[in-house]
Design a protein around this motif. Structure first.
Motif, PDB file in Angstrom:
ATOM      1  N   LYS A   9       0.827  -1.207   0.000  1.00 44.16           N
ATOM      2  CA  LYS A   9       0.000   0.000   0.000  1.00 44.16           C
ATOM      3  C   LYS A   9       0.866   1.264   0.000  1.00 44.16           C
ATOM      4  N   GLY A  10       0.518   2.180  -0.914  1.00 46.75           N
ATOM      5  CA  GLY A  10       1.211   3.453  -0.991  1.00 46.75           C
ATOM      6  C   GLY A  10       2.426   3.470  -1.903  1.00 46.75           C
ATOM      7  N   ARG A  11       2.871   2.291  -2.381  1.00 48.22           N
ATOM      8  CA  ARG A  11       4.032   2.260  -3.287  1.00 48.22           C
ATOM      9  C   ARG A  11       3.639   2.873  -4.622  1.00 48.22           C
ATOM     10  N   HIS A  12       4.523   3.705  -5.148  1.00 53.03           N
ATOM     11  CA  HIS A  12       4.297   4.389  -6.429  1.00 53.03           C
ATOM     12  C   HIS A  12       5.247   3.854  -7.488  1.00 53.03           C
ATOM     13  N   PHE A  13       4.723   3.724  -8.713  1.00 54.06           N
ATOM     14  CA  PHE A  13       5.515   3.310  -9.861  1.00 54.06           C
ATOM     15  C   PHE A  13       5.106   4.182 -11.029  1.00 54.06           C
ATOM     16  N   SER A  14       6.074   4.703 -11.751  1.00 55.75           N
ATOM     17  CA  SER A  14       5.751   5.590 -12.865  1.00 55.75           C
ATOM     18  C   SER A  14       6.144   4.962 -14.193  1.00 55.75           C
ATOM     19  N   PRO A  15       5.160   4.711 -15.036  1.00 54.65           N
ATOM     20  CA  PRO A  15       5.468   4.141 -16.346  1.00 54.65           C
ATOM     21  C   PRO A  15       6.011   5.179 -17.330  1.00 54.65           C
ATOM     22  N   GLY A  16       5.968   6.443 -16.973  1.00 58.79           N
ATOM     23  CA  GLY A  16       6.452   7.496 -17.874  1.00 58.79           C
ATOM     24  C   GLY A  16       5.311   8.155 -18.626  1.00 58.79           C
ATOM     25  N   ASN A  17       5.569   9.340 -19.124  1.00 56.59           N
ATOM     26  CA  ASN A  17       4.534  10.129 -19.804  1.00 56.59           C
ATOM     27  C   ASN A  17       4.115   9.576 -21.153  1.00 56.59           C
ATOM     28  N   SER A  18       4.991   8.850 -21.819  1.00 53.75           N
ATOM     29  CA  SER A  18       4.661   8.355 -23.160  1.00 53.75           C
ATOM     30  C   SER A  18       3.957   7.001 -23.129  1.00 53.75           C
ATOM     31  N   PHE A  19       3.657   6.502 -21.945  1.00 46.65           N
ATOM     32  CA  PHE A  19       2.988   5.204 -21.795  1.00 46.65           C
ATOM     33  C   PHE A  19       1.571   5.303 -22.346  1.00 46.65           C
ATOM     34  N   LYS A  20       1.140   4.329 -23.149  1.00 42.45           N
ATOM     35  CA  LYS A  20      -0.142   4.428 -23.835  1.00 42.45           C
ATOM     36  C   LYS A  20      -1.314   3.813 -23.079  1.00 42.45           C
ATOM     37  N   ALA A  21      -1.048   3.029 -22.044  1.00 43.26           N
ATOM     38  CA  ALA A  21      -2.136   2.372 -21.317  1.00 43.26           C
ATOM     39  C   ALA A  21      -2.920   3.373 -20.472  1.00 43.26           C
ATOM     40  N   ARG A  22      -4.214   3.095 -20.306  1.00 40.40           N
ATOM     41  CA  ARG A  22      -5.083   3.894 -19.460  1.00 40.40           C
ATOM     42  C   ARG A  22      -5.335   3.070 -18.193  1.00 40.40           C
ATOM     43  N   PRO A  23      -4.602   3.373 -17.110  1.00 40.14           N
ATOM     44  CA  PRO A  23      -4.796   2.565 -15.906  1.00 40.14           C
ATOM     45  C   PRO A  23      -6.153   2.823 -15.263  1.00 40.14           C
ATOM     46  N   THR A  24      -6.676   1.810 -14.602  1.00 38.64           N
ATOM     47  CA  THR A  24      -7.906   1.967 -13.831  1.00 38.64           C
ATOM     48  C   THR A  24      -7.643   3.019 -12.754  1.00 38.64           C
ATOM     49  N   THR A  25      -8.540   3.966 -12.615  1.00 36.39           N
ATOM     50  CA  THR A  25      -8.335   5.044 -11.647  1.00 36.39           C
ATOM     51  C   THR A  25      -8.240   4.492 -10.225  1.00 36.39           C
ATOM     52  N   ASP A  26      -7.515   5.211  -9.373  1.00 33.31           N
ATOM     53  CA  ASP A  26      -7.395   4.803  -7.968  1.00 33.31           C
ATOM     54  C   ASP A  26      -8.770   4.682  -7.321  1.00 33.31           C
ATOM     55  N   PHE A  27      -9.646   5.642  -7.604  1.00 34.13           N
ATOM     56  CA  PHE A  27     -10.999   5.649  -7.038  1.00 34.13           C
ATOM     57  C   PHE A  27     -11.770   4.389  -7.447  1.00 34.13           C
ATOM     58  N   ALA A  28     -11.740   4.058  -8.725  1.00 31.41           N
ATOM     59  CA  ALA A  28     -12.460   2.880  -9.224  1.00 31.41           C
ATOM     60  C   ALA A  28     -11.838   1.598  -8.673  1.00 31.41           C
ATOM     61  N   ARG A  29     -10.506   1.533  -8.649  1.00 33.92           N
ATOM     62  CA  ARG A  29      -9.812   0.345  -8.156  1.00 33.92           C
ATOM     63  C   ARG A  29     -10.112   0.112  -6.672  1.00 33.92           C
ATOM     64  N   GLU A  30     -10.095   1.186  -5.893  1.00 32.35           N
ATOM     65  CA  GLU A  30     -10.389   1.063  -4.470  1.00 32.35           C
ATOM     66  C   GLU A  30     -11.811   0.546  -4.249  1.00 32.35           C
ATOM     67  N   ASN A  31     -12.761   1.067  -4.982  1.00 29.02           N
ATOM     68  CA  ASN A  31     -14.146   0.614  -4.852  1.00 29.02           C
ATOM     69  C   ASN A  31     -14.317  -0.823  -5.331  1.00 29.02           C
TER      70      ASN A  31
END
Length: 181
Positions: A9-31
């Motif tokens: 919990k709380g660990r951050h990972f950055s794929p970079g600005n040019s990454f094309k994937a749309r990750p599931t939002t934190d809000f949606a993932r938490e719910n």
């Protein structure tokens, strides 16, 4: 990208600005995980994560105690990012990462899972076929759950295995259930 709960919990990972994937939002993932923890014991299930993207769903399952997660991602850059993140966390034993096409994987897979999660691109031309492909290819164990993340333009409520729809902003989760024996 941030892991919402569990061991990492709380660990951050950055794929970079040019990454094309749309990750599931934190809000949606938490719910989503709030729903799941009241339905199933995450320590005792096998999970299939289709269209892995950033790996956020896979890592969330592992962080919350799931010891068997298979993640399928076709894009080499996304696959490499997930692989690198798995190594950083030291969870290589818990994740079986596959670089490949999701539709081919579904067609050829002999495995069965307690939970299948799919987060395809919202504009994927054959997105509407995913629920039927999951059930036709018998990917779920009895009583298993299939969760499909999609945008607001899709409606799966007429599918015979559809059980509910959850909406979190622009993120929609259609949930399908496999019958118990």
């Amino acid at each position: 990208m941030r892991i919402i709960g569990g061991e990492f919990k709380g660990r951050h990972f950055s794929p970079g600005n040019s990454f094309k994937a749309r990750p599931t939002t934190d809000f949606a993932r938490e719910n989503l995980f709030n729903i799941l923890i009241h339905r199933i014991d995450l320590n005792e299930i096998s999970v299939l994560d289709l269209f892995g993207g950033t790996g956020s769903i896979t890592l969330e399952f592992v962080s919350r105690g799931c010891e068997k997660v298979t993640c399928v991602e076709k894009n080499y850059r996304h696959f490499s990012f997930i692989q690198e993140t798995i190594k950083k966390l030291g969870v290589e034993k818990a994740v079986h990462l596959i670089k490949g096409d999701v539709f081919r994987f579904i067609e050829k897979s002999a495995g069965k899972y307690d939970l299948v999660f799919a987060d395809p691109p919202y504009d994927l031309p054959n997105l509407e076929t995913l629920p039927e492909l999951i059930f036709q290819n018998d990917l779920l164990n009895p009583g298993g759950i299939f969760i499909l993340e999609h945008g607001k333009t899709n409606n799966f409520s007429s599918h015979p295995r559809f059980s509910e729809l959850r909406k979190y902003g622009s993120v929609h989760f259609s949930i399908f259930s496999q019958e118990k024996d």
